[in-house]
Write an enzyme that holds these catalytic residues in place. Structure first.
Site, PDB file in Angstrom:
ATOM      1  N   CYS A 130       0.835  -1.202   0.000  1.00  0.00           N
ATOM      2  CA  CYS A 130       0.000   0.000   0.000  1.00  0.00           C
ATOM      3  C   CYS A 130       0.872   1.254   0.000  1.00  0.00           C
ATOM      4  O   CYS A 130       1.673   1.466   0.927  1.00  0.00           O
ATOM      5  CB  CYS A 130      -0.912   0.010   1.226  1.00  0.00           C
ATOM      6  SG  CYS A 130      -1.871   1.530   1.397  1.00  0.00           S
ATOM      7  N   LYS A 167     -10.977  -8.437   5.892  1.00  0.00           N
ATOM      8  CA  LYS A 167     -10.421  -7.800   7.086  1.00  0.00           C
ATOM      9  C   LYS A 167     -10.980  -8.424   8.372  1.00  0.00           C
ATOM     10  O   LYS A 167     -12.168  -8.735   8.448  1.00  0.00           O
ATOM     11  CB  LYS A 167     -10.753  -6.307   7.054  1.00  0.00           C
ATOM     12  CG  LYS A 167     -10.187  -5.591   5.841  1.00  0.00           C
ATOM     13  CD  LYS A 167     -10.870  -4.262   5.597  1.00  0.00           C
ATOM     14  CE  LYS A 167     -10.500  -3.706   4.229  1.00  0.00           C
ATOM     15  NZ  LYS A 167     -11.297  -2.544   3.829  1.00  0.00           N
ATOM     16  N   VAL A 211      -5.768   1.182   5.612  1.00  0.00           N
ATOM     17  CA  VAL A 211      -4.464   1.329   6.249  1.00  0.00           C
ATOM     18  C   VAL A 211      -3.814   2.587   5.679  1.00  0.00           C
ATOM     19  O   VAL A 211      -4.164   3.025   4.580  1.00  0.00           O
ATOM     20  CB  VAL A 211      -3.576   0.089   5.986  1.00  0.00           C
ATOM     21  CG1 VAL A 211      -4.145  -1.136   6.662  1.00  0.00           C
ATOM     22  CG2 VAL A 211      -3.385  -0.174   4.488  1.00  0.00           C
ATOM     23  N   GLU A 235      -5.371   7.225   8.749  1.00  0.00           N
ATOM     24  CA  GLU A 235      -5.166   8.110   7.601  1.00  0.00           C
ATOM     25  C   GLU A 235      -3.673   8.461   7.531  1.00  0.00           C
ATOM     26  O   GLU A 235      -3.049   8.820   8.536  1.00  0.00           O
ATOM     27  CB  GLU A 235      -6.016   9.383   7.665  1.00  0.00           C
ATOM     28  CG  GLU A 235      -7.497   9.130   7.547  1.00  0.00           C
ATOM     29  CD  GLU A 235      -7.888   8.513   6.206  1.00  0.00           C
ATOM     30  OE1 GLU A 235      -7.410   8.964   5.148  1.00  0.00           O
ATOM     31  OE2 GLU A 235      -8.668   7.541   6.226  1.00  0.00           O
ATOM     32  N   SER A 236      -3.116   8.363   6.326  1.00  0.00           N
ATOM     33  CA  SER A 236      -1.662   8.444   6.172  1.00  0.00           C
ATOM     34  C   SER A 236      -1.083   9.775   6.657  1.00  0.00           C
ATOM     35  O   SER A 236      -0.084   9.790   7.386  1.00  0.00           O
ATOM     36  CB  SER A 236      -1.274   8.184   4.715  1.00  0.00           C
ATOM     37  OG  SER A 236      -1.787   9.176   3.845  1.00  0.00           O
TER      38      SER A 236
END
Length: 239
Positions: free
Chosen positions: A28, A55, A68, A80-81
């Protein structure tokens, strides 16, 4: 990275109250943003990879969006990145990544917002034969935007000689762009058309955090093809 994915029915791995845990997926690009920050700051952490097609119920309890990356430390959960990266930069201020100059910080925010146009092309027109030409033309316009911004900076990175947060935000998708370039070489950054951006690529490949999270082109290509066919292999390469 080398941890098989937890899927529906997998028991919840016991959580140590003092440990920092990253819920991730090996391929990802958004989770890679968080891993880049963790590696850059040499922060100890454990990884739980998630099978995004199946999941576990306990993962939904941590992120109702089901995406993710997710960071968990004791009873604190952040997902959240960009939120995870900024939390890490505040929580572990050594090797800081956020610019202190208000104007540079604002410009970096603009670079991040504009990058959504490149990710849209990555997942859209660049993978569709009937829209490829239009997509490449748009992509080169987007590349030029970053080329022009690098011309205003001390380089070779957006952060200068050391990476800043914006370098880590845009790297994961740009790491994967040369894989699409195998299908049409015009997708990859050309040193003749975008020399500063090409130099940025070269400098990023030398960043220790990038080396620690990098996947080779064949692995990216295999996963992307599986993703496009609807059957991604989240545990590809693991025994």
């Amino acid at each position: 990275m080398d941890v098989k994915s937890s899927s529906a029915g997998t028991p919840f791995p016991p959580l140590q109250k003092t440990a920092l845990r990253l819920y991730s997926m090996r391929f990802c690009p958004y989770a890679q943003r968080t891993r880049l920050v963790l590696e850059h700051k040499n922060i100890p952490y454990e990884t739980v990879n998630i099978h995004l097609g199946s999941k576990p119920s306990w993962f939904w309890e941590r992120n109702p969006l089901g995406t993710v990356p997710v960071l968990e430390k004791g009873d604190q959960v952040v997902y959240e990145s960009t939120a995870t990266c900024e939390w890490l930069d505040d929580l572990y201020p050594h090797n800081g990544l956020t610019p202190t100059d208000p104007y540079v910080k604002a410009r970096d925010r603009i670079l991040l917002e504009y990058f959504g146009k490149i990710t849209a092309l990555f997942y859209g027109k660049l993978r569709k034969a009937d829209q490829l030409e239009e997509g490449i033309k748009e992509l080169h316009t987007r590349y030029q935007f970053y080329e022009d911004e690098l011309a205003k900076r001390k380089g070779p990175l957006f952060g200068g000689n050391e990476p800043s947060m914006i370098d880590f935000y845009i790297w994961p998708h740009l790491e994967r762009m040369p894989v699409l370039g195998r299908r049409d070489q015009r997708i990859a950054v050309s040193v003749t058309s975008f020399p500063r951006l090409a130099r940025w690529y070269g400098a990023m490949y030398e960043v220790p955090a990038v080396k620690a999270t990098l996947c080779d082109f064949d692995t990216h290509d295999y996963f992307l093809k599986g993703f496009e066919s609807g059957s991604p292999d989240y545990d590809y390469g693991l025994v």
